[in-house]
Design an enzyme around this catalytic site. Sequence first.
Site, PDB file in Angstrom:
ATOM      1  N   SER A 206       0.847  -1.189   0.000  1.00 47.74           N
ATOM      2  CA  SER A 206       0.000   0.000   0.000  1.00 47.74           C
ATOM      3  C   SER A 206       0.887   1.245   0.000  1.00 47.74           C
ATOM      4  CB  SER A 206      -0.963  -0.042   1.182  1.00 47.74           C
ATOM      5  OG  SER A 206      -1.985   0.929   1.036  1.00 47.74           O
ATOM      6  N   GLU A 336      -9.032  -4.462  -5.395  1.00 54.18           N
ATOM      7  CA  GLU A 336      -8.424  -3.536  -4.452  1.00 54.18           C
ATOM      8  C   GLU A 336      -9.426  -2.575  -3.818  1.00 54.18           C
ATOM      9  OE1 GLU A 336      -5.388  -3.252  -3.325  1.00 54.18           O
ATOM     10  OE2 GLU A 336      -4.154  -4.492  -4.645  1.00 54.18           O
ATOM     11  N   HIS A 429      -7.987  -5.040  -0.922  1.00 48.81           N
ATOM     12  CA  HIS A 429      -6.742  -4.377  -0.543  1.00 48.81           C
ATOM     13  C   HIS A 429      -6.240  -4.859   0.816  1.00 48.81           C
ATOM     14  CE1 HIS A 429      -3.810  -1.126  -0.719  1.00 48.81           C
ATOM     15  NE2 HIS A 429      -4.139  -0.753   0.506  1.00 48.81           N
TER      16      HIS A 429
END
Length: 519
Positions: A206, A336, A429
Amino acid sequence: MLVRVDAPSPPRSRLDVRVSGGVVRGTRAGGVLAWRGIPYAAPPVGERRFRAPQPVVPWPGIRDASRFGNVAPQAYKGQFRGASPKVPSGEDCLTINVLTAAVIPRKRLGMPVMVFIHGGGYTVGSSQDFTGQGEGFVRTGRVVYGSFNYRLGALGYLDFTRYSTLERPIESSLGLRDQVAALEWVRANIRGFGGDPNNVTLIGESAGGNAVITLMTTPAARGLFARGIAQSAPSNAAYSREVTAAWAAEFVEELRALHPGDDSLASPADLLTTADAVDLVRAGLVLQMRTPVTTPGTFCMAPVVDGDFLPERPLDAFRHGRAHRVPLIIGTNDREGSVFRGRLDILPKSPGRIQAIFEQAPASSHDAMRNAYPGLPLKRPASDFGGDYAFWYPSMLVGEHHSRVARVHVYRFDVAPRLMRVLGLDATHGIEMFALFDSLNGRYVRTMTALGGLAPYTSAGERMRRHWLQFACTGRVNDAWPAYSEIERLTLIIDTVDRVESDPRGERRAGWREFMPEI
């Protein structure tokens, strides 16, 4: 004649290691040696707030390195809620952790090093995230593992240089500078832990993935790592000084609102340098929530293209072959954008935000984009549009550009326990992180696998860990995972049974190329 014979000095314990600043003493548990909370720079407090990291302040005697250092000031909110409020936090947060196996064959000295940069949108998280982080790697006896904290939020990722004065200098790119300082510490000190400073693999997820991509284009980081792994990186999140100056001005007004009528804080520099860290976090949270609404597709806490420490936008550096030419693994998860909901919804997923993005794109590309996401702006296609905008498409561009000058391997993580599919989250995600770090006993994973799916999820993490480990040790991956190229675009799909696909979601990629030709 009497001859004095001094008793030999007892051998120093492997738990005592000399580093920049003095000697640190680690701990041993579960087959792992751990040194935690080691300063890699001076505390960025007082006159050092909003300044580039300074050399470590030496300490006397042996420093206890059995506990993590402070986490950076944060609002304790985020995808996985950030660090627990029970964990000590403070501006004195520039510390690093090192793990090794308790038993290492002599031939393993000078081992490869893996350094992890935590995610959290540059506003939350810490090197403590994920219980047992890194232990699965070091127990193999093949690598040394490091992780570190860096400045977050306004203290690390807003550009206040417009308010700098001779009396109170303010510098830019502080979180990025911290990351470079941590890597410089690794270069200078990792031999003492059995690591090879010339064989460092940088890993991030991330915001940490964004950090890997950004460091690959940061001149000061050249030569500090030999390869990179970028997981779910928002690779296009870096903004010009003009854009970030406007955010800085908004932030100052929010901060001023927390101190109404205080004439002694009239100067922005005074306000910024004397405000309590809690107020800096509060003002930053307001700005962070507002920015995706006022400027859809952006995120205010991100690296600043200051023309100096970060000379150009990372994607431009990759496009023109100016990134550090190190091997790279890069990839994203299947969906995501699905986890970004409610206050976490910072992506362009709402009808208004999607429309704003469409208005920036060539009109001739609109139909192709709507065909790529049928039903847009309904919930599911909107989530996929937002996730692909922030994570997938920019990462594919990085892989495409970098494959021209260095070896690149691209993956997509598709494994999701049944409950995640029932909830419509799927392989969203961050879902791979618990499996990668074998951090499977916490409440989040127990809930996620309540309806089944623990075994394939665990197995996917094991396979991923083996790939990452082999890459760190040899610079290459298993032969079953081919290199990525612009011609075939071969991608490893990590699923219940892994497979390789050529240009998965090629229609979407073609749509984005027309939709965002200038990215």
